[in-house]
Enzyme design. Structure first.
Site, PDB file in Angstrom:
ATOM      1  N   LYS A   1     -17.302  -0.845   0.437  1.00  0.00           N
ATOM      2  CA  LYS A   1     -16.231  -0.326   1.290  1.00  0.00           C
ATOM      3  C   LYS A   1     -16.681   0.763   2.263  1.00  0.00           C
ATOM      4  CE  LYS A   1     -12.201   0.305  -0.781  1.00  0.00           C
ATOM      5  NZ  LYS A   1     -11.288  -0.630  -0.079  1.00  0.00           N
TER       6      LYS A   1
ATOM      7  N   SER B   1       0.829  -1.204   0.000  1.00  0.00           N
ATOM      8  CA  SER B   1       0.000   0.000   0.000  1.00  0.00           C
ATOM      9  C   SER B   1       0.858   1.246   0.000  1.00  0.00           C
ATOM     10  CB  SER B   1      -0.901   0.008   1.239  1.00  0.00           C
ATOM     11  OG  SER B   1      -1.597   1.237   1.345  1.00  0.00           O
TER      12      SER B   1
ATOM     13  N   TYR C   1      -2.713   0.124   9.869  1.00  0.00           N
ATOM     14  CA  TYR C   1      -2.849  -0.550   8.580  1.00  0.00           C
ATOM     15  C   TYR C   1      -1.585  -0.362   7.749  1.00  0.00           C
ATOM     16  CZ  TYR C   1      -3.900  -0.881   3.615  1.00  0.00           C
ATOM     17  OH  TYR C   1      -3.829  -1.162   2.280  1.00  0.00           O
TER      18      TYR C   1
END
Length: 326
Positions: free
Chosen positions: A182, A114, A141
């Site tokens: 999402k 990411s 995250y």
């Protein structure tokens, strides 16, 4: 058989879309765990051999099925996730187990990292593996993705067993079809479409940093079809192992994105600026722009959609349709 974890997610299902529609492949094992009641619709147009819950995958792999590659897109992807133990289990340990399987069986392993690993961008956005330890993610995250990247590179550096081909993909701000489950983590493009249709105006965050006007925070917005195309390119064509950015290399303002959504709806843009939620203060990126030289040097030369092209395709061919799923 190609295994796609997170195969009912946004990027995973669009990788399956690309394999179905552009590569003629339907020998896919979709692996996921659905938490949203409508997420199954990401799969209704796909052709694939079987679906497994993520907890069934380990025993299925142990049965000796012939696996060509594992595309690992499954993860907890919410940047607001507070339970780090869950992030460790799903984003680190699960990924390590799949890496080890691919190393043992001698098959490619392609996984989702990411752009959140870059943190606030103080060190830039260059996918240089030599400088990865200097990055400082802004949330748990991002750190879980950073940890796995570091772990993978350590396996290579210390001459442990590694897959014969592996790529980690640092996805920037991906938007497009099949993100509808999402909720808060869906793209600004999706939220813009829904807010404008319901209220006639779109809410964007005010700026809390000098030098950025309201709505002029900059991100590298990448259309999900392009993200999927890069992954499939490495799957089918091979390429040097390593960690790669997937963005456009062109930062654009949230105001540009929102305005293009409304224009693609055939409407005159209307934007209202609101204060940023307290839980995002200090954890919000004001600028991201992927360095794309490494991907290009690896042999990927296909053009990416411009923001205008991607938004127009998303809005007119999906969001405005009775069936918005790809």
């Amino acid at each position: 058989m190609i295994v796609i974890t997170g195969g009912a997610g946004m990027i995973g299902s669009m990788i399956a879309w690309h394999l179905n529609t552009h590569a003629g492949r339907d020998d896919l094992m979709i692996v996921d765990r659905l938490h949203h009641p409508e997420q199954w619709q990401n799969l209704v147009h796909r052709q694939y051999a079987q679906y497994l819950d993520k907890d069934e995958l380990a025993s299925w792999l142990e049965q000796g099925h012939k696996v060509e590659a594992i595309i690992h897109m499954g993860a907890i992807s919410a940047t607001t996730e507070r339970d780090f133990n869950k992030l460790v289990q799903d984003n680190i340990h699960f990924s390590q187990a799949l890496w080890q399987y691919c190393a043992d069986k001698g098959i490619p392993f392609l996984y989702a990292s990411s752009a959140a690993t870059y943190g606030g961008g103080e060190k830039g956005y260059v996918d240089d593996e030599a400088s990865i330890d200097s990055l400082r993610p802004l949330n748990g995250y991002g750190y879980s993705k950073q940890f796995f990247d570091q772990w993978a590179l350590r396996q290579v550096r210390t001459q442990q067993a590694v897959p014969p081909q592996w790529q980690g993909f640092k996805f920037f701000n991906v938007y497009g079809p099949n993100e509808y489950h999402k909720e808060r983590m869906a793209s600004v493009a999706f939220h813009t479409f829904n807010q404008f249709r319901e209220h006639g105006t779109v809410k964007l965050f005010k700026s809390h940093i000098e030098g950025y006007a309201d709505g002029m925070q900059l991100r590298d917005f990448v259309y999900v079809k392009d993200a999927a195309a890069v992954v499939v390119h490495f799957l089918l064509q091979g390429g040097a192992s390593g960690i790669y950015n997937i963005g456009t290399g062109k930062a654009r303002a949230f105001r540009d994105l929102a305005s293009n959504v409304m224009t693609s709806m055939g409407k005159t843009p209307s934007i209202t600026y609101i204060d940023m939620p307290q839980d995002l203060h200090g954890k919000y990126q004001y600028f991201t722009e992927a360095s794309m030289q490494k991907l290009q040097a690896a042999g990927y030369t296909s053009a990416f959609h411009t923001l205008e092209e991607g938004v127009r395709d998303y809005v007119q061919n999906y969001l405005l349709q009775a069936d918005p799923y790809a």
